[in-house]
Design an enzyme around this catalytic site. Structure first.
Site, PDB file in Angstrom:
ATOM      1  N   LYS A 239      -1.624  10.197   2.283  1.00 49.82           N
ATOM      2  CA  LYS A 239      -1.443   8.943   2.733  1.00 49.82           C
ATOM      3  C   LYS A 239      -0.661   8.945   4.050  1.00 49.82           C
ATOM      4  O   LYS A 239       0.448   9.364   4.256  1.00 49.82           O
ATOM      5  CB  LYS A 239      -0.813   7.980   1.874  1.00 49.82           C
TER       6      LYS A 239
HETATM    7  C1  E4P Z   1      -0.950   0.297  -0.919  1.00 49.50           C
HETATM    8  O1  E4P Z   1      -1.494   1.364  -0.871  1.00 49.50           O
HETATM    9  C2  E4P Z   1       0.466  -0.114  -1.009  1.00 49.50           C
HETATM   10  O2  E4P Z   1       1.189   0.723  -1.818  1.00 49.50           O
HETATM   11  C3  E4P Z   1       0.633  -1.563  -1.496  1.00 49.50           C
HETATM   12  O3  E4P Z   1      -0.505  -2.153  -2.020  1.00 49.50           O
HETATM   13  C4  E4P Z   1       1.578  -2.222  -0.785  1.00 49.50           C
HETATM   14  O4  E4P Z   1       1.801  -3.590  -1.384  1.00 49.50           O
HETATM   15  P1  E4P Z   1       2.847  -4.823  -1.285  1.00 49.50           P
HETATM   16  O5  E4P Z   1       2.752  -5.556   0.152  1.00 49.50           O
HETATM   17  O6  E4P Z   1       2.774  -5.643  -2.516  1.00 49.50           O
HETATM   18  O7  E4P Z   1       4.312  -3.713  -1.188  1.00 49.50           O
END
Ligand code: E4P
Length: 224
Positions: A83
């Site tokens: 990622k």
């Molecule tokens: C996606 O890969 C992220 O980890 C995640 O969806 C972020 O979500 P949040 O805005 O609730 O922290």
């Protein structure tokens, strides 16, 4: 639409996997920090539970640092997806890794042109954060719609992973638009299967059944 769980909590991942409908896992540095565990060890544990894509995020912000961090992550398991943030260096690193056949999830996407660049760099997944856009008064789902249109216009194969999901309605909208994947917290995965009319209906079915069986048992004990 594939459903991923967005957490680094192993118990939550096991709970979601037990449903039999979990397709993958996303983690991010904040979620891992919350666990207070060694990152690589936790990723190994997650990959023993889930065979689908498991996203592991780097924290370097320059191309070479990202690649250096990605190397040991790639070695953890075949289903690890690297990622990277939707910044210039992230796009460069995405291209380097994708050219090598490594699957990349481009994260922190907040506008469709970041998604276009990610697709051009060969990303496996693009992660637009709908909840965070909604949080500041925007329309997160409009971005999903725009990315869907752009990818379909040009036949990009990068999968849209709707992220930062806050409630089941986000999931409904993502599915209607044609998002390939949605990642959500365990709470939302559990909410999806809850409806008061299902509970009321089930209660009534069971009450009617048991009442009828009791009557039948009195009349025809041999049949019950
Ligand atoms: C996606 O890969 C992220 O980890 C995640 O969806 C972020 O979500 P949040 O805005 O609730 O922290």
């Amino acid at each position: 639409m594939d459903i991923y769980i967005d957490t680094a909590d192993l118990d939550e991942i096991k709970q979601a996997a037990a449903l039999g409908v979990l397709d993958g896992v996303t983690t991010n540095p904040s979620l891992v920090a919350r666990e207070g565990v060694d990152f690589h060890t936790r990723l190994r544990e997650i990959c023993q539970v889930v065979s689908g894509p498991v996203s592991a995020e780097v924290v370097a912000t320059d191309h070479d640092g990202m690649i250096a961090e990605a190397e040991p992550l790639i070695g953890i398991a075949d289903n690890i997806v690297i990622k990277l943030p939707c910044i210039e260096e992230g796009v460069r690193a995405c291209k380097t890794l994708s050219d090598r056949g490594v699957r990349v999830n481009m994260t922190l996407c907040f506008q469709p042109l970041q998604a276009l660049m990610a697709a051009k760099a060969g990303a496996f997944l693009i992660s637009p954060f709908v909840g965070r856009v909604d949080d500041v008064g925007g329309d997160g789902m409009e971005i999903i719609q725009q990315i869907r249109q752009i990818y379909d216009n040009y036949g990009y194969e990068t999968k849209i992973l709707t992220a930062s999901i806050r409630h089941p309605q986000h999931l409904v909208q993502a599915a209607l638009i044609g998002s390939d994947v949605a990642t959500c917290p365990l709470k939302v995965i559990q909410q999806v299967m809850k409806h008061p009319l299902t509970d009321v209906g089930l209660k009534k079915f069971l009450a009617d059944w048991h009442e009828a069986m009791a009557v039948l048992q009195k009349k025809e004990p041999a049949l019950t």
